[in-house]
Each structure stands twice: as C-alpha cells, then as structure tokens.
Design a protein around this motif. Structure first.
Motif, mmCIF file in Angstrom:
data_model
loop_
_atom_site.group_PDB
_atom_site.id
_atom_site.type_symbol
_atom_site.label_atom_id
_atom_site.label_comp_id
_atom_site.label_asym_id
_atom_site.label_seq_id
_atom_site.Cartn_x
_atom_site.Cartn_y
_atom_site.Cartn_z
ATOM 1 N N PRO A 5 -13.876 30.397 -23.043
ATOM 2 C CA PRO A 5 -14.086 28.942 -23.066
ATOM 3 C C PRO A 5 -13.701 28.272 -24.377
ATOM 4 N N GLU A 6 -13.957 28.904 -25.516
ATOM 5 C CA GLU A 6 -13.640 28.258 -26.792
ATOM 6 C C GLU A 6 -12.131 28.183 -27.019
ATOM 7 N N ASN A 14 -10.744 25.533 -24.635
ATOM 8 C CA ASN A 14 -11.055 24.190 -25.129
ATOM 9 C C ASN A 14 -10.086 23.781 -26.239
ATOM 10 N N CYS A 37 -9.574 33.665 -20.168
ATOM 11 C CA CYS A 37 -10.088 32.296 -20.059
ATOM 12 C C CYS A 37 -11.339 32.086 -20.912
ATOM 13 N N THR A 84 -6.725 23.005 -24.604
ATOM 14 C CA THR A 84 -6.785 21.782 -23.803
ATOM 15 C C THR A 84 -6.826 20.543 -24.686
ATOM 16 N N GLU A 85 -7.678 20.571 -25.714
ATOM 17 C CA GLU A 85 -7.809 19.398 -26.579
ATOM 18 C C GLU A 85 -6.511 19.121 -27.330
#
Length: 491
Positions: free
Chosen positions: A129-130, A133, A127, A136-137
C-alpha cells in the motif's frame, strides 16, 4: 528406490525432458544408487508417513472477482502476438490476475505462496500500500518529463540510494533494467581504463542484451552473435567447482587468464555474489578480495552485480558484496529496487563517473518521476519494516528446515543460500552429483498443485530457487517445506 509413476510419463514430452529416453535415463540413474545410499534413505523415512500440508497460512485479503478472458484465451493471444522465444512455467500455464504481499491469485481466486517474487523482483510485497500510494500520488502530478528539466523526485531517490552505499560510491545513474545497468557499467569500465577485456564467471547471468550476453555464461541464454573481449573464468562454486571452496586456486585461474589471454591490462571484472539464474550459487569465501586485488593490479575496475542480492535480501548484509568484505568500484542493481517497477541503477565513484562527461549520456525513462517516487518508497518501506533483519530470521528458519529435509531425502544434493535467497539442488546420485532434471520437473508441478510457486535455475534446471518477497513469514516457510517434503515423498 524412487519410482516416477506412469501418470507423469506424458510430462517428459515437455520442458527439459522431451522423449522417452529421459524416462529410461531416470530409471538408469535410480538403479545406480548404491546399496548404502538406498539403505540410508530408507532408514531416514521408514518411520515417517508424510502427509500433504493443510491450508495455506491465514491471510486477510479477498481477491476481486475476475471477469477477464480465460487462461486458454490469454495463452492463445500470447502465442499469436508475442515472440516465440517466450517460455512459461507449468504444463498448464497459470493465469495470475492479482497479487497481495507474498501471495498470488489465479483467475479462479485460488491463492498461492509466491516463493519466486516475480523472478526475485518483488522485494516489499505485491501491491504494497505505501508503494502504491507513492506511485499513484506522483502519477497525478507528473508522470514523465526527462532530466532536461528539474524535478525533485530523481534527486531525492538518488540521495537516498547513495546513502546506502559504502565508500565513495556516490554517483547514481538510473536505467530501466538489470541488463541496461550492466551494459552501462561495462561501458564505464572500458572508457575509464582504456582497455576492452572484461572478466566474468562461468555460470553467470548478467543480462540478455546484445552486449551483456557476452558477460552471461549459460548456453541456454546465449545466441550465436559477436561477444568479443570477454573471458569466462572458473566458477568458485563450493558444491560443484573443481577446487571446492578453495578461493586461492580459483584466483590463480583469473591471474592465468590475464597473463595468457590479455595484454596484461583489463577493463574490469563483474560478478554476482550469489549467482541467481545459475542456481543460487554463493561464491567461495574470500574469493572477491583476492580477485579485486588481482584486477586492480591489472588496471581494471570491479563491478558488483546486485540485481538479485541487493536491498537486504541476504539478511546478513544490505548488499551481497558485503558478505565478501569488499567495496566495488561500480555497483549495478535492478529488480528489488522497484518492487516491480521497470527500474535499475548504476552507482559508482565521482572519478569513474567523470569519464561519461566526454559525451552525452542520456536515458529517456531512467529515473522518471513515477519510478523515482516508487523506488524511494521501496527504500523507506524496507527500512521501516526492517526487512533485512526479517530476511535473516525467516531465512535461517527456512534453511534449517530444508537441511533437515536434505538428511531425509537422498535426492537433495545441496541446500544453500543466505536470508531469502535460497537454492535446493536435486541430484540422482550424491557422489557424482548427477542433475535430477526429470524429478525436479515433477516436484515443480506437484508444488504448484499444493499452492507453492518456486523458481528453477542452474544450467540443468535442477535447482529450486526459493526467493520470495521479503514479507514472507515463518508460517509460509513451514508450508513450503512441508509441501516439498510431501512432494519428494511421492516420487
């Protein structure tokens, strides 16, 4: 003399040890230790009292409260609705519900060091974060369309991946797994050369599909199905191989296979630089240079399986094949390329890729926008966080500490590997290198109890595979080694 305590006898009914005969065999192996071996082991440990490691290294993350089904309920559903060929680790399977960087959490919120990275798949960390992201985006914009339409994500990812390759390896095909990648690479080799015969190493693992099972050479994974036109040559294993680290002698075996087992022409040769499933076996130094020359003279192409060794995990190099000073004709990759996404790739030269234009070559999900965005983020994170250099530094520290244990514990037959791709082979007799299957299973359980999750490999299941996410720290390494030391001292 090591003694397996009574409380572990019930364990011998599970896994690799299913009968009391195993217990008797273990005792017999123990009895076969020479006086000198016993004395050496005793001298090494006589003055040392090994205590269990303290708490895991500090980590600033609190797992979310788990409100899902119990482990027993999850396991019951799995047994009911999923295939019976599935296997699980540990006598009581872990119910893993959350991951963060190099750690995993079970349904009780307990944290574990993940020293196996989802079978050498989580490269940047759970997981991250980058990467999350980026996934997700892209998911908000477009999840799927296939290559019948244009979308910049697959091209951006292919360009970034090609920039990491040496020589003229510039054409990228995206697939969904390592098995798919190796199957495509084998098809390319056969189409390009006009030959069918493939050469693979004994102890290799190249996938579980019907075609790649032919390349795989470990009986635990092979079904009795047609696997023609594959020659399995001697494994250049410096520890167990019949020629030790003598690359030239192993190379002669390959030439003999070509001379006596083929028309004199072959389609290709495939190898992992460090065999993963086979127990973290690094090929004898100089082997691939000799073999690539032999295979090219026989009209074949050379394929490097980088599914586990790629993306800087070895520390010394970005790609495993670079440790042997060669440039392959085709490179396959998966696992770490996606940090957990279903993603794989084949990279080859324009000349070899041109043969695929004879027909339509299409992969519905290969390089879809979400996986491409995630894969590109993986490459950027690995560069930004300097994970190759980190793997070299932490891996050297880990190997150094493990080799100290090797001197203290007679049961450790061999410590090997590079960077954060490490193997520890367990034997009951260092001279005969008898696999310590039962003891490995016991220590495996003990490590879990202490909070360390490792893998197992080798045809006998007697090699600990230590291949954590590449954010694994020296503190994590110290905890792991201390836990292993303590577990071995309790045998």
């Amino acid at each position: 003399m090591h003694v397996l305590t009574l409380k572990y006898r019930r364990f011998f009914r599970c896994g690799d040890c299913r009968s009391l005969k195993t217990t008797i065999a273990v005792a017999s192996h123990r009895a076969s230790f020479s006086s000198l071996q016993r004395s050496a082991a005793a001298a090494a440990t006589a003055d040392t009292v090994v205590t269990p490691p303290h708490q895991l290294p500090p980590f600033d993350h609190k797992p979310a409260p788990y409100k899902g089904p119990s482990a027993d309920e999850v396991f019951a559903k799995r047994k009911t609705f999923l295939g019976p060929s599935l296997f699980h680790y540990y006598q009581k399977p872990l119910n893993i519900v959350e991951g963060k960087m190099q750690y995993l959490y079970d349904d009780s919120g307990r944290r574990y060091i993940d020293a196996f990275a989802g079978i050498v798949t989580v490269s940047c960390g759970h997981c991250h974060p980058e990467i999350l992201n980026a996934i997700t985006e892209q998911s908000k914009l477009l999840q799927h369309a296939t290559t019948i339409y244009l979308n910049h994500t697959i091209g951006d990812f292919a360009e970034a991946l090609a920039s990491k390759m040496p020589g003229n390896l510039k054409v990228v095909y995206f697939v969904n797994s390592g098995s798919e990648a190796n199957e495509l690479a084998m098809m390319m080799a056969r189409l390009y050369t006009g030959s069918l015969d493939m050469i693979s190493l004994r102890n290799a693992y190249h996938g579980g599909s019907s075609s790649t099972l032919g390349l795989t050479a470990l009986n635990t994974w092979k079904y009795p199905i047609p696997e023609g036109h594959v020659h399995h040559v001697m494994n250049p294993d410096p520890y167990r191989g019949v020629f030790g680290a003598d690359a030239a002698s192993y190379a002669k075996d390959v030439q003999d296979h070509i001379d006596y087992g083929t028309s004199g022409k072959v389609a290709g040769f495939i190898a992992e630089t460090i065999q993963g499933v086979g127990g973290t076996v690094e090929l004898a130094p100089g082997y691939l240079k000799l073999i690539y020359d032999i295979v090219h003279k026989a009209g074949g192409v050379c394929i490097a399986d980088e599914v586990q060794t790629g993306f800087g995990r070895t520390g010394s190099h970005y790609w495993g094949f670079e440790t042997q000073g060669v440039i392959p004709d085709i490179v396959t990759m998966a696992k770490g390329i996606g940090n957990g996404l279903p993603l794989g790739a084949v990279v080859t030269t324009p000349e070899i890729a041109s043969v695929m234009a004879q027909k339509i070559q299409f992969n519905t999900f290969g390089g879809n926008p979400v996986c491409s965005a995630g894969g590109l983020a993986v490459l950027r994170v690995l560069d930004k966080e300097k994970r190759q250099a980190h793997s070299a530094e932490v891996g050297s520290h880990l190997l150094e500490r493990l080799r100290v244990l090797e001197q203290r514990h007679e049961i450790i037959g061999n410590v090997r590997g590079r960077g954060l791709m490490v193997g520890v082979e367990m034997v009951t007799d260092r001279k005969d290198k008898t696999p310590a299957k039962a003891e490995t299973a016991v220590v495996f359980e003990k490590l879990r109890e202490l909070g360390v999750l490792v893998g197992k490999g080798g045809i006998h299941g007697n090699v600990f595979r230590i291949k954590p996410p590449m954010c694994f720290t020296k503190d994590d390494a110290d905890f792991l080694v201390d836990a292993l030391d303590y577990s071995l001292s309790k045998l």
